[in-house]
Motif scaffolding. Sequence first.
Motif: not given
Lengths: 298, 298
Positions: B200-202, B207-209, B211-223
């Motif tokens: 989803t983040a990707s 950089k994966n075509s 939204l222009k200007g958007l950075k996004a990562i998926a983070l697995d926070l604590d459970s």
Amino acid sequence: MTETIQVIANFSEGRNKEIYNGLKQIAQNGQGYKLIGSLAEPDYNRSGFYLLGEKSGILDTVVEMLEYAISHIDMTKQEGPHPWIGAGDVIAVIPVKNITMEECVEYAEQLGQVIGETLKLPVYLYGEAAKNEERKDLSKIIKGEFEGFPQKIKQPEWQPDYGPNTVHPTAGVTAIGVLRDLISLNININTTDITAAKATASAIREKNSGLKGLKAIALDLDSKAGIQISTTIENYKELPLHVVFERVKEEAASRDIEVINSEIFGIVPADVMIQTASHYLQADHFNSDKQILENYLI
Amino acid sequence: MTETIQVIANFSEGRNKEIYNGLKQIAQNGQGYKLIGSLAEPDYNRSGFYLLGEKSGILDTVVEMLEYAISHIDMTKQEGPHPWIGAGDVIAVIPVKNITMEECVEYAEQLGQVIGETLKLPVYLYGEAAKNEERKDLSKIIKGEFEGFPQKIKQPEWQPDYGPNTVHPTAGVTAIGVLRDLISLNININTTDITAAKATASAIREKNSGLKGLKAIALDLDSKAGIQISTTIENYKELPLHVVFERVKEEAASRDIEVINSEIFGIVPADVMIQTASHYLQADHFNSDKQILENYLI
């Protein structure tokens, strides 16, 4: 610390540019406050003036504007869809900074007294300034409108708070209120069926078991402009804009009507919009006091 | 007229209260600016400090905070899901009032030089301050992270802009950028499937075509905290929050994931929220300059 109030003064003329400009010029010339906005609405045939600043300066200006309105607006000849009661129709006083609601009520009383005595206009206090429960609600004061007021004023319970006991023949009466806020959200809908639009407005407003604190009317604007649901919210903290907007969408949809768009009329505190944005972004814990940059700018 | 900037300084420690308080105390003691916010994020094991005011005072404080971070944060022992490159990880400079982007770039250069020379930390300039196209994008600088940097720094194209040519053994490197804005919108989603969340983040990032200007990562926070899509927007006028939020909802839905809610991290200009509210209320003609009360308050 300057006691800052906002006064929104509405006049029953939005088509005649000369009169609008005459009112605007008076509003621009006063001392101790700013005219932060003015809008003429030809569709409604009304105009609104937004004054922000110290109360003393605004008081003189409002009296002068009303005097001008009395001599230039003849209500027996005015036409427009919005319910109105007089040339200087409705005046709302809103506390902004370093001033309490009670001090605003005293101000409204002072303004009412001056207008009643010097301009010989019957004045009704509404909102927080109302002298009894019945008059808190502006729509109850407006009921019967300009045309019906000569009859209404004869009833003992509709004696004005200030001014003469008879309606001014061409300028009607004036209502002065103190409100927490005054947000006008007008919602354009894609129908030409005024009956369905009226049913929609009726379903959402407080007095028909709709949303607490909401006033709403359906107005058939000129053919080009279409039909609009005009809503007024006096306490957005209790009744946020998104609740009103979504409810209108829902009630309209149940009558096969779609919302085209909305117009936020006039000037609103930033917080109104922040509250709305937080809701739609589901940013439940957004803290407007702490997370808005401008709150830290000196 | 005071030249006002905002500096957001992020450190790779959000769990150790003593270190967080040590950094906070330095931030509180400086002159000519205000510490307008600070947040420790245990899930991310990062903390952020928001400084607003004159640049000279903030410069001294940032250097002092970095010095403290170098002596208290050992990156070889830190754990956390967020990609990081150093103890004093990323510093963003944002123009607020009476200052141009160019002046902020000069400031970032000055800050980089002082940090590089006095603290012996390699410094990378990013955003508007970047010396070449490649370094404009922070994610390209971060790539490889703290662990990979000793290798990366050997490559001729990854020589630092300031400071020594070798990674600090326990404090890594530091990135200093100039941005239009820095909005962090973290979106919580109802899945435990980190692969789907990463997809989803990707799908949404530039950089994966996405939204222009958007950075996004998926983070697995604590459970307990679950999985979060962490997004960063550097120019909300071109990429409004609602566009990001709706796109995340859409991409998540296509993977049978629902958005639970969002968190706006840190401090944002009111205009970000006003823009969002206008969109959702379909108030297309809302004029933020003219229709927001606070703009008229002196």
